[in-house]
Each structure stands twice: as structure tokens, then as C-alpha cells.
Scaffold this motif. Structure first.
Motif, PDB file in Angstrom:
ATOM      1  N   GLU A 125     -15.304  44.611 103.082  1.00  0.00           N
ATOM      2  CA  GLU A 125     -16.055  43.861 104.162  1.00  0.00           C
ATOM      3  C   GLU A 125     -14.808  43.142 105.122  1.00  0.00           C
ATOM      4  OE1 GLU A 125     -18.790  41.573 101.862  1.00  0.00           O
ATOM      5  OE2 GLU A 125     -20.479  42.752 102.451  1.00  0.00           O
ATOM      6  N   GLY A 126     -14.021  42.494 104.345  1.00  0.00           N
ATOM      7  CA  GLY A 126     -12.919  41.949 105.014  1.00  0.00           C
ATOM      8  C   GLY A 126     -12.037  42.626 105.701  1.00  0.00           C
ATOM      9  N   ILE A 127     -11.703  43.781 105.378  1.00  0.00           N
ATOM     10  CA  ILE A 127     -11.094  44.822 106.438  1.00  0.00           C
ATOM     11  C   ILE A 127     -11.861  45.163 107.564  1.00  0.00           C
ATOM     12  CG2 ILE A 127      -9.810  47.132 106.208  1.00  0.00           C
ATOM     13  CD1 ILE A 127      -8.780  46.526 103.471  1.00  0.00           C
ATOM     14  N   THR A 128     -13.119  45.687 107.120  1.00  0.00           N
ATOM     15  CA  THR A 128     -13.923  46.171 108.362  1.00  0.00           C
ATOM     16  C   THR A 128     -14.170  45.212 109.272  1.00  0.00           C
ATOM     17  OG1 THR A 128     -15.806  45.647 107.212  1.00  0.00           O
ATOM     18  CG2 THR A 128     -15.060  47.872 106.953  1.00  0.00           C
ATOM     19  N   GLY A 129     -14.106  43.850 108.895  1.00  0.00           N
ATOM     20  CA  GLY A 129     -14.222  42.635 109.824  1.00  0.00           C
ATOM     21  C   GLY A 129     -13.339  42.316 110.697  1.00  0.00           C
ATOM     22  N   ILE A 130     -11.840  42.797 110.184  1.00  0.00           N
ATOM     23  CA  ILE A 130     -10.812  42.327 110.965  1.00  0.00           C
ATOM     24  C   ILE A 130     -11.059  42.535 112.561  1.00  0.00           C
ATOM     25  CG2 ILE A 130      -8.157  42.966 111.475  1.00  0.00           C
ATOM     26  CD1 ILE A 130      -8.166  43.375 108.527  1.00  0.00           C
ATOM     27  N   PHE A 131     -11.643  43.849 112.966  1.00  0.00           N
ATOM     28  CA  PHE A 131     -11.716  44.027 114.263  1.00  0.00           C
ATOM     29  C   PHE A 131     -12.953  43.750 114.744  1.00  0.00           C
ATOM     30  CE2 PHE A 131      -8.000  46.528 113.206  1.00  0.00           C
ATOM     31  CZ  PHE A 131      -6.872  46.089 114.368  1.00  0.00           C
ATOM     32  N   GLY A 132     -13.896  43.735 113.873  1.00  0.00           N
ATOM     33  CA  GLY A 132     -15.264  43.888 114.071  1.00  0.00           C
ATOM     34  C   GLY A 132     -15.765  42.202 114.194  1.00  0.00           C
ATOM     35  N   GLY A 133     -14.835  41.217 113.838  1.00  0.00           N
ATOM     36  CA  GLY A 133     -15.289  39.865 113.819  1.00  0.00           C
ATOM     37  C   GLY A 133     -15.943  39.327 112.838  1.00  0.00           C
ATOM     38  N   VAL A 138     -12.137  37.269 101.110  1.00  0.00           N
ATOM     39  CA  VAL A 138     -11.115  37.339 100.348  1.00  0.00           C
ATOM     40  C   VAL A 138      -9.734  37.259 101.164  1.00  0.00           C
ATOM     41  CG1 VAL A 138     -12.523  38.584  98.750  1.00  0.00           C
ATOM     42  CG2 VAL A 138     -11.355  39.818 100.404  1.00  0.00           C
ATOM     43  N   GLU A 139      -8.561  37.111 100.470  1.00  0.00           N
ATOM     44  CA  GLU A 139      -7.255  37.057 100.716  1.00  0.00           C
ATOM     45  C   GLU A 139      -6.865  38.462 101.041  1.00  0.00           C
ATOM     46  OE1 GLU A 139      -3.974  36.047 102.680  1.00  0.00           O
ATOM     47  OE2 GLU A 139      -5.377  34.587 101.942  1.00  0.00           O
ATOM     48  N   LEU A 140      -6.429  38.749 102.400  1.00  0.00           N
ATOM     49  CA  LEU A 140      -5.993  40.242 102.649  1.00  0.00           C
ATOM     50  C   LEU A 140      -4.423  40.451 102.972  1.00  0.00           C
ATOM     51  CD1 LEU A 140      -8.984  41.152 104.943  1.00  0.00           C
ATOM     52  CD2 LEU A 140      -8.815  41.747 102.735  1.00  0.00           C
ATOM     53  N   GLY A 141      -3.849  39.346 102.818  1.00  0.00           N
ATOM     54  CA  GLY A 141      -2.378  39.257 102.884  1.00  0.00           C
ATOM     55  C   GLY A 141      -2.023  39.262 104.608  1.00  0.00           C
ATOM     56  N   PHE A 142      -1.264  40.371 104.807  1.00  0.00           N
ATOM     57  CA  PHE A 142      -0.860  40.506 106.179  1.00  0.00           C
ATOM     58  C   PHE A 142      -1.743  41.094 107.014  1.00  0.00           C
ATOM     59  CE2 PHE A 142       0.394  44.463 104.324  1.00  0.00           C
ATOM     60  CZ  PHE A 142       0.357  45.473 105.217  1.00  0.00           C
TER      61      PHE A 142
END
Length: 235
Positions: A125-133, A138-142
């Protein structure tokens, strides 16, 4: 088979620099088409969509599209390398870096995220939300830092390369202006909600279709002219 036909086959069978340059136009056309189509068929950026076939197919298409953009962009740069100068080189590098990042994210979306949806749903969910807002829990690093970096590369790369192409007067200036506009208009994503903001990709897609067609058709016209001249000489 007569000598003229043998000469025609040998010449057409050669891999020449003009022929390779012409082929990059086809890749640019395909990249622009895929860029527009993907916006229309992209599944929602949410956890439930990630394991679906549609998500994986679109992610794979995004990887292919990014590769096509890189090839098409290279052809455009080589076509006008002397005319665009350092400005064009800077735009080419910045825009190419964006599509390299896009390809990397496409790989992650296609071959990594679907495998961890059950074990690490918050990460997905965090990674898909990077560009989706979306909101990250969770901590996703860089990884979150890559979103603004990609945005800057797209904006500056498309704008600078579009301006350089416009000034070079080698490829259609209107298409170059559309490419620059397509880069700048992405700033509107700050006020247009996702996924409606996907429509902002259309100008860049159309610009690449236009520029790619010019690359392809110009070399086709020159090849036809050479064929006609050769025929007249042999006659």
C-alpha cells in the motif's frame, strides 16, 4: 532474377544508420500510444488490484513503454544532435533518467508487489501510494524520495528537450512545443485528484506520436526518392 532486383534486395537487406534512425520513430510512436492507453486501462492504485492479471499486464506494458520511450528519445536526439547542442543533451539525459526510473518501478509493480501482498500488505500500500498520493503507514526508506525526483526529471527533461527541439528546427516545432507543454502541464497534478490526473499524460503521448511519425516518414520519403533515382539510372 535480373541484376536490378538483386541490387534492390541487397540494399534493402542492409542494416544502415539511416534505417536504424528511422526505426526509432516507430518506437516513439508506440511509446506515445502506450502512454495514452495505459492511462485509460490502469487499475486503481490499491492493494486489492495488485495481485490481479490486469495490474501485472499494465505493469509489464509500462516497462515496455519506458523502453520504447528511451529508444524513441535516442532517435530524436541523434536526428538533431548538432542542432540541439548542450541544451538538447541536458534534456535528453534528464528525460532518459525519468524513463529508466519508470522502467524500474514497472518491474517492481509487475514482479515484486504481487508476491508480497499477503505477507506485507502495508508495504504494498505504501509503494502504490508513492505516486497515487496514498498515506504510508510503514517506513519505505529511499523509495518515497524517488517520486519528487522522478517528477523533476519529467518536468525539466521534457521541457528542456522540447525547447531544444523547437529551436533546432529539424523536427516539427509544433510537436516540440507540445512536448514542452506536456511536461509543464504535469504541475497541475498538484490540484487535480488522482487518478483523474492521468489525463495529463496525453500531450506528451501525442507529441511522441507526432515526432516519431516525422522520424519514420522522413526517412521513408528519402528511401523512396533513392529508389526512384536508382530506377531512373538503371533504366
Amino acid at each position: 532474377m535480373d541484376d536490378n532486383n538483386q541490387h534492390h534486395i541487397r540494399r534493402n537487406g542492409e542494416v544502415t544508420a539511416p534505417g536504424l534512425l528511422r526505426s526509432t520513430g516507430i518506437f516513439a510512436i508506440m511509446a506515445g500510444l502506450l502512454y495514452i492507453v495505459i492511462q485509460l486501462i490502469h487499475p486503481p492504485d490499491q492493494l486489492s488490484a495488485v495481485p490481479s492479471t490486469a495490474w501485472i499486464v499494465v505493469a509489464c506494458l509500462s516497462m515496455v513503454m519506458s523502453l520504447f520511450f528511451l529508444i524513441g528519445l535516442l532517435g530524436m536526439y541523434l536526428k538533431q544532435v548538432k542542432e540541439v547542442g548542450w541544451l538538447g543533451l541536458i534534456g535528453f539525459i534528464l528525460f532518459s533518467l525519468f524513463w529508466l526510473l519508470s522502467m524500474a518501478f514497472g518491474f517492481m509493480e509487475a514482479f515484486v508487489l504481487p508476491l508480497i501482498t499477503d505477507n506485507a500488505p502495508k508495504v504494498v500500500e505504501g509503494i502504490t501510494g508513492i505516486f497515487g498520493g496514498g498515506v504510508r503507514e510503514v517506513e519505505l526508506g529511499f523509495l518515497p524520495v524517488l517520486a519528487p525526483i522522478a517528477g523533476v526529471l519529467y518536468l525539466l527533461g521534457g521541457l528542456v528537450f522540447g525547447i531544444a527541439t523547437y529551436r533546432a528546427r529539424v523536427l516539427p516545432r509544433q510537436a516540440a512545443a507540445l512536448l514542452a507543454f506536456g511536461a509543464v502541464v504535469t504541475l497541475a497534478a498538484a490540484v487535480i485528484p488522482h487518478p483523474v490526473d492521468r489525463i495529463l499524460a496525453v500531450p506528451t503521448g501525442l507529441a511522441f506520436i507526432w515526432l516519431g511519425y516525422r522520424l519514420w516518414s522522413e526517412h521513408e520519403s528519402k528511401a523512396e526518392a533513392r529508389d526512384l533515382q536508382s530506377t531512373q539510372i538503371n533504366a
